[in-house]
Design an enzyme around this catalytic site. Structure first.
Site, PDB file in Angstrom:
ATOM      1  N   ASP A 248      -2.491   5.042 -10.299  1.00  0.00           N
ATOM      2  CA  ASP A 248      -1.512   5.892 -10.977  1.00  0.00           C
ATOM      3  C   ASP A 248      -0.675   6.598  -9.909  1.00  0.00           C
ATOM      4  O   ASP A 248      -1.223   7.241  -9.009  1.00  0.00           O
ATOM      5  CB  ASP A 248      -2.217   6.909 -11.866  1.00  0.00           C
ATOM      6  CG  ASP A 248      -1.268   7.571 -12.856  1.00  0.00           C
ATOM      7  OD1 ASP A 248      -1.335   7.223 -14.048  1.00  0.00           O
ATOM      8  OD2 ASP A 248      -0.468   8.416 -12.432  1.00  0.00           O
ATOM      9  N   ILE A 249       0.648   6.461  -9.996  1.00  0.00           N
ATOM     10  CA  ILE A 249       1.535   7.097  -9.018  1.00  0.00           C
ATOM     11  C   ILE A 249       1.501   8.606  -9.222  1.00  0.00           C
ATOM     12  O   ILE A 249       1.685   9.104 -10.337  1.00  0.00           O
ATOM     13  CB  ILE A 249       2.977   6.576  -9.164  1.00  0.00           C
ATOM     14  CG1 ILE A 249       3.013   5.057  -8.950  1.00  0.00           C
ATOM     15  CG2 ILE A 249       3.911   7.266  -8.176  1.00  0.00           C
ATOM     16  CD1 ILE A 249       4.376   4.442  -9.173  1.00  0.00           C
ATOM     17  N   GLU A 292       3.645   4.750 -15.190  1.00  0.00           N
ATOM     18  CA  GLU A 292       3.364   4.648 -13.758  1.00  0.00           C
ATOM     19  C   GLU A 292       1.938   4.219 -13.479  1.00  0.00           C
ATOM     20  O   GLU A 292       1.437   4.395 -12.367  1.00  0.00           O
ATOM     21  CB  GLU A 292       3.645   5.993 -13.071  1.00  0.00           C
ATOM     22  CG  GLU A 292       2.736   7.129 -13.487  1.00  0.00           C
ATOM     23  CD  GLU A 292       3.245   7.913 -14.696  1.00  0.00           C
ATOM     24  OE1 GLU A 292       2.888   9.089 -14.812  1.00  0.00           O
ATOM     25  OE2 GLU A 292       4.006   7.337 -15.510  1.00  0.00           O
TER      26      GLU A 292
END
Length: 375
Positions: A248-249, A292
């Site tokens: 996950d960004i 994301e």
């Protein structure tokens, strides 16, 4: 056979289609050869005078009928297996044609079968017509089969020119029509096959598009749901390890807020490209799960191997960031890593939940870190 099981290679599909068509079109052929012989024999002037020949002919055509019926296509769909089946089945078809051609010639030549010779001739016309329109997929082999059916009888007619020339000339004219029709049927079959191949290609393209994230060109959530279930089932069946990495960004909303959605899309695309550089084994399945969040399915991979690659990715991203629209953008990611617990019979849902909890634990613990899923 369902669409998912169809051969995808054009050459293999063409062979598979020919096998299916040949099997369907030849299924009842042997039955009618036997019936034609029985009619020719039993409607002769005195069947009992040729009892042994009649029984022998019946056994021969019955054996050929059974051989064609029991010769089923191979369970494997390799080109070699399909071609071998076609060659053997055509050998049966040609042998059937050869035997009938000889039976027709004997019916014309023998005084004992004189009363039923016309039955044999009409059967020959019917068999050669069926060969022309049903087996045009292999034009040369069909041509040989028609000659095997026709020529022996024509030779006998030519030997008795005075009494047989009318029928001989008529059959020759019809033979010329059959050869022309065979050529046309062959072209039509190839055109139909080409259309089917193009439709199959379009279907494959649409299926690929439906499974691919248009922005990152990674597999999408639909692809993940399908592939994840099958990989878990395979791992449980074989005992091979299966690892899952969820990524996950960090603070992606800031990227969108500061650089707009175009900048956010560019960030996602570059992030996916970084994933390809690290998770680059052919067996690794790289996917965008939504927003994301990304995932990597790693079959035949231990937890230690998956952790090593995932940590390598995290450190590289944290140290180097990404280049975005000509500018350097610092970027980090949080990761959860886990391995399927095969010994406890863990299912796909529980496996995903464990790794997902590890991902959110990494985010709660400060982000830019990797957490292992608890057993």
């Amino acid at each position: 056979m369902i669409d998912a099981e169809l051969p995808r290679s054009p050459h293999t599909f063409a062979l598979w289609r020919e096998v299916q068509d040949t099997r369907v079109r030849t299924r009842l052929g042997g039955v009618y050869y036997l019936l034609a012989w029985l009619l020719t024999w039993l409607f002769s002037a005195n069947p009992s005078t040729i009892l042994l020949s009649g029984i022998a002919g019946s056994i021969l055509f019955a054996a050929l009928m059974v051989a064609r019926l029991v010769h089923v296509p191979p369970p494997l769909q390799t080109r070699k297996d399909l071609q071998r089946w076609l060659d053997r089945h055509w050998a049966l078809v040609l042998l059937n044609s050869l035997c009938w051609g000889q039976a027709h010639a004997w019916a014309l030549y023998s005084d004992a079968l004189k009363d039923s010779a016309m039955i044999a001739t009409l059967s020959t016309v019917a068999f050669s017509t069926a060969m022309t329109f049903n087996f045009a997929m292999r034009k040369k082999r069909a041509f040989v089969a028609i000659l095997l059916l026709y020529v022996p009888g024509l030779v006998v007619m030519a030997m008795d020119w005075r009494n047989g020339h009318n029928l001989l000339i008529t059959l020759l004219f019809y033979l010329s029509y059959l050869l022309l029709a065979l050529n046309r049927s062959h072209r039509e079959y190839l055109a139909t096959l080409d259309l089917e191949l193009r439709l199959l290609k379009q279907q494959e393209t649409l299926d690929q598009l439906s499974r691919t994230d248009s922005l990152t060109q990674l597999g999408n959530r639909y692809q993940f749901n399908s592939q994840f279930q099958s990989m878990v089932a395979h791992a449980k069946r074989t005992g091979e390890p299966l690892a899952l990495v969820l990524l996950d960004i960090d603070f992606f909303k800031k990227v969108n807020d500061q650089r707009g959605h175009a900048g956010g899309d560019a960030c996602l695309s570059e992030f996916a490209q970084r994933m390809r550089h690290v998770f680059r084994r052919d067996s690794d399945a790289l996917l965008r799960l939504g927003g994301e969040e990304f995932g990597v399915l790693m079959p035949d991979t231990s937890l230690e191997q998956a952790q090593l690659l995932a940590e390598q990715f995290r450190q590289d991203l944290a140290h180097n960031g990404i280049d975005l629209q000509g500018e350097h953008l610092p970027l980090t990611a949080s990761l959860g890593v886990g391995r399927l617990d095969v010994l406890r019979g863990e299912d796909a849902e529980n496996f995903f939940k464990r790794v997902d909890r590890a991902l959110y634990q990494a985010k709660r613990n400060g982000r830019d870190r990797l957490e292992l899923a608890e057993s």
